[in-house]
Design an enzyme around this catalytic site. Structure first.
Site, PDB file in Angstrom:
ATOM      1  N   SER A 151       0.806  -1.221   0.000  1.00 50.76           N
ATOM      2  CA  SER A 151       0.000   0.000   0.000  1.00 50.76           C
ATOM      3  C   SER A 151       0.839   1.272   0.000  1.00 50.76           C
ATOM      4  O   SER A 151       0.474   2.254  -0.644  1.00 50.76           O
ATOM      5  CB  SER A 151      -0.935   0.009   1.212  1.00 50.76           C
ATOM      6  OG  SER A 151      -1.752  -1.127   1.226  1.00 50.76           O
ATOM      7  N   HIS A 208       0.615   4.964   4.399  1.00 47.74           N
ATOM      8  CA  HIS A 208      -0.072   5.427   3.193  1.00 47.74           C
ATOM      9  C   HIS A 208       0.250   6.892   2.931  1.00 47.74           C
ATOM     10  O   HIS A 208       0.533   7.291   1.797  1.00 47.74           O
ATOM     11  CB  HIS A 208      -1.584   5.268   3.346  1.00 47.74           C
ATOM     12  CG  HIS A 208      -2.017   3.850   3.473  1.00 47.74           C
ATOM     13  ND1 HIS A 208      -3.286   3.492   3.912  1.00 47.74           N
ATOM     14  CD2 HIS A 208      -1.379   2.677   3.217  1.00 47.74           C
ATOM     15  CE1 HIS A 208      -3.394   2.174   3.915  1.00 47.74           C
ATOM     16  NE2 HIS A 208      -2.249   1.659   3.508  1.00 47.74           N
TER      17      HIS A 208
END
Length: 238
Positions: A151, A208
């Site tokens: 991610s 992220h």
């Protein structure tokens, strides 16, 4: 004296050579997930050897997990969601950057996301607990939490597209209408943060964010270095 010229037939490329770099990254992610899952299941290794954990890193232990954690996932659903996203997003970014530049950017984004996760976890752990109204928020959770997944690198790709193709229409999650990339990228972060807070799910929000920041910075670097190409790319994907 006469000479004969013999032409050597070109070597046929192997199946692996015919694949795009992005496809290779997806296959490597799947293969590593299967391998590590098997080793964990057989008790040949433990999670400390694979997943990044701020507490370990700040003690100088398992530093290689900055890399291994990028290619491991928390389950088949996690793997599928990331690889499905990488299939489309990564394919586009590879075409924009070229294979070599794309590989380095992917790896650096993932590594920076992991580093950002560790740094923020350390700062939050030092702060401890924060009172918001009648609620007390524990900021120390991530310090002892394991993190895995592509991610961080994926958000690096998203951050890059946010700068180079801000008006690119994309579909996000289960929303049936396309949203411009410049709105979708931060929107996904906000949604994931909200889900993690309300449900208690362990989502690497700071990783992220770190990946997204890496992508945005690199996007502006390319935009300043290649202004004409950047304008053409932005218009083409509007």
């Amino acid at each position: 004296m006469s000479f004969q010229v013999f032409s050597v037939p070109p070597r046929k490329k192997t199946f692996w050579e015919l694949l795009s770099l992005n496809t290779k990254l997806i296959l490597v992610n799947v293969a590593v997930f299967i391998l590590f899952s098997f080793l964990l299941l057989m008790d040949k290794i433990n999670l400390d050897f694979i997943a990044i954990k701020p507490d370990n890193i700040l003690q100088g232990k398992y530093l290689w997990t900055f890399l291994t954690s990028m290619f491991m996932h928390g389950g088949f659903l996690h793997l599928f969601a990331n690889m499905f996203s990488l299939l489309f997003i990564g394919g586009l970014v590879e075409k924009l950057l070229g294979s070599k530049r794309y590989l380095w950017f992917y790896l650096i984004s993932g590594l920076f996301a992991g580093l950002f996760f560790v740094i923020v976890s350390y700062i939050f752990n030092a702060i401890g607990f924060v009172s918001v109204g009648n609620s007390v928020i524990d900021l120390t959770k991530d310090f002892g939490t394991y993190a895995v997944g592509a991610s961080g690198a994926l958000f690096g790709l998203v951050g890059l597209l946010m700068v180079l193709t801000p008006n690119l229409p994309v579909y996000v999650m289960f929303i049936p209408i396309p949203i411009k990339m410049k709105y979708a990228a931060p929107g996904i972060l906000v949604v994931l943060w909200f889900i993690s807070i309300t449900s208690g799910m362990m989502i690497g929000n700071t990783a992220h964010l770190g990946g997204l920041l890496a992508g945005v910075v690199y996007g502006f670097f390319l935009k300043n270095k290649f202004p004409k190409k950047s304008v053409l790319i932005s218009k083409h994907f509007s």
